[in-house]
Scaffold this motif. Structure first.
Motif, PDB file in Angstrom:
ATOM      1  N   ILE A   1       2.593  19.682  -5.584  1.00 50.20           N
ATOM      2  CA  ILE A   1       1.542  20.711  -5.679  1.00 50.20           C
ATOM      3  C   ILE A   1       1.783  21.802  -4.636  1.00 50.20           C
ATOM      4  N   GLU A   2       2.118  21.411  -3.405  1.00 46.59           N
ATOM      5  CA  GLU A   2       2.370  22.403  -2.360  1.00 46.59           C
ATOM      6  C   GLU A   2       3.567  23.282  -2.706  1.00 46.59           C
ATOM      7  N   ARG A   3       4.584  22.717  -3.316  1.00 41.52           N
ATOM      8  CA  ARG A   3       5.734  23.527  -3.747  1.00 41.52           C
ATOM      9  C   ARG A   3       5.317  24.527  -4.822  1.00 41.52           C
ATOM     10  N   GLN A   4       4.454  24.098  -5.739  1.00 42.49           N
ATOM     11  CA  GLN A   4       3.983  25.011  -6.778  1.00 42.49           C
ATOM     12  C   GLN A   4       3.144  26.136  -6.177  1.00 42.49           C
TER      13      GLN A   4
ATOM     14  N   PRO B   1       3.166   7.646  -4.231  1.00 44.09           N
ATOM     15  CA  PRO B   1       2.850   8.554  -5.340  1.00 44.09           C
ATOM     16  C   PRO B   1       1.941   9.714  -4.936  1.00 44.09           C
ATOM     17  N   VAL B   2       0.958   9.423  -4.102  1.00 46.31           N
ATOM     18  CA  VAL B   2       0.044  10.482  -3.671  1.00 46.31           C
ATOM     19  C   VAL B   2       0.786  11.519  -2.844  1.00 46.31           C
ATOM     20  N   THR B   3       1.640  11.074  -1.952  1.00 45.13           N
ATOM     21  CA  THR B   3       2.418  11.995  -1.125  1.00 45.13           C
ATOM     22  C   THR B   3       3.369  12.817  -1.985  1.00 45.13           C
ATOM     23  N   ALA B   4       4.015  12.203  -2.938  1.00 45.43           N
ATOM     24  CA  ALA B   4       4.921  12.927  -3.825  1.00 45.43           C
ATOM     25  C   ALA B   4       4.161  13.970  -4.644  1.00 45.43           C
TER      26      ALA B   4
ATOM     27  N   PHE C   1       0.829  -1.207   0.000  1.00 47.34           N
ATOM     28  CA  PHE C   1       0.000   0.000   0.000  1.00 47.34           C
ATOM     29  C   PHE C   1       0.861   1.254   0.000  1.00 47.34           C
ATOM     30  N   ARG C   2       1.893   1.256   0.835  1.00 48.92           N
ATOM     31  CA  ARG C   2       2.776   2.431   0.910  1.00 48.92           C
ATOM     32  C   ARG C   2       3.480   2.683  -0.417  1.00 48.92           C
TER      33      ARG C   2
END
Length: 173
Positions: free
Chosen positions: A48-51, A40-43, A33-34
Motif C-alpha cells: 500500500i505504501e508503495r502504491q 502478511p500484514v507487513t507485506a 504469530f509472525r
C-alpha cells in the motif's frame, strides 16, 4: 596454573534452559504469530505504501474560483444563487478568522504590556475596533441562519438609511 580448567575434574553444571528454542512454547507462539499474522500484514502495508508513493498527494489550501456575486445572478438562475451562497459562506468564515486573529494579537499585546496596554497597544486596539465594526456591519444581526440574500438586503437597507441621513444633514445646513 593452567589457562583452561580441566573438564574432567571440573564438570560444567547442566544448563537450565535448553539449547534449542523449539521447545520453548513462547518462542513457538511468537514464530507462529509472525508467520501467520505479522508477515502478511507487513507485506500488505508495504505494498500500500508503495502504491501511495507513486501517487503522492500534496495537501494545500483549496483555492476556490471567485463566482459572481448574488447581485450578478440572473433571475431564476438557481445554480448561480447556490454558488453565490457558498461564496458568501466562505467569505464569512474568512472574515471570522481575520477577526479572531486580530483579537489574538490584541490579547497578546494586552498580556505583554500589562496595565499600560491602553497606551502601548493603541494601534492594535484601533485595528480590532475597525475589524469588528466592519464584521458587525456586514454579518451582525443575521443570526445563525443568515444567507447571502439577507446580508445583501441588510446592506441595501443600511445604504438607504445612510443616504437619508446624509440628505437630512445637507438640508439642515
Amino acid at each position: 596454573m593452567p589457562e583452561e580448567p580441566d573438564r574432567d575434574v571440573y564438570r560444567a553444571p547442566p544448563p537450565r534452559t535448553p539449547k534449542t528454542e523449539l521447545t520453548n512454547p513462547l518462542y513457538l507462539v511468537d514464530q507462529i504469530f509472525r508467520v501467520v499474522v505479522d508477515a502478511p500484514v507487513t507485506a500488505w502495508r508495504e505494498w500500500i505504501e508503495r502504491q501511495h508513493a507513486k501517487n503522492k498527494f500534496y495537501y494545500y489550501h483549496r483555492n476556490f474560483r471567485r463566482v459572481p456575486d448574488y447581485t450578478e445572478c440572473l433571475e431564476d438562475d438557481y445554480i448561480c444563487y447556490y454558488e453565490a451562497e457558498m461564496q458568501w459562506k466562505r467569505d464569512k468564515l474568512v472574515d471570522r478568522q481575520i477577526v479572531r486573529i486580530i483579537q489574538e494579537r490584541m490579547g497578546a499585546c494586552k498580556q505583554r504590556e500589562g496595565p499600560s496596554y491602553l497606551e502601548n497597544c493603541a494601534a492594535e486596539l484601533q485595528h480590532f475596533k475597525e475589524v469588528t465594526k466592519a464584521y458587525d456591519d456586514r454579518y451582525g444581526e443575521l443570526g445563525g441562519l443568515g444567507t447571502a440574500r439577507k446580508c445583501l438586503m441588510k446592506q441595501k437597507h443600511r445604504m438607504i438609511k445612510e443616504r437619508k441621513e446624509a440628505k437630512a444633514a445637507a438640508e439642515a445646513h
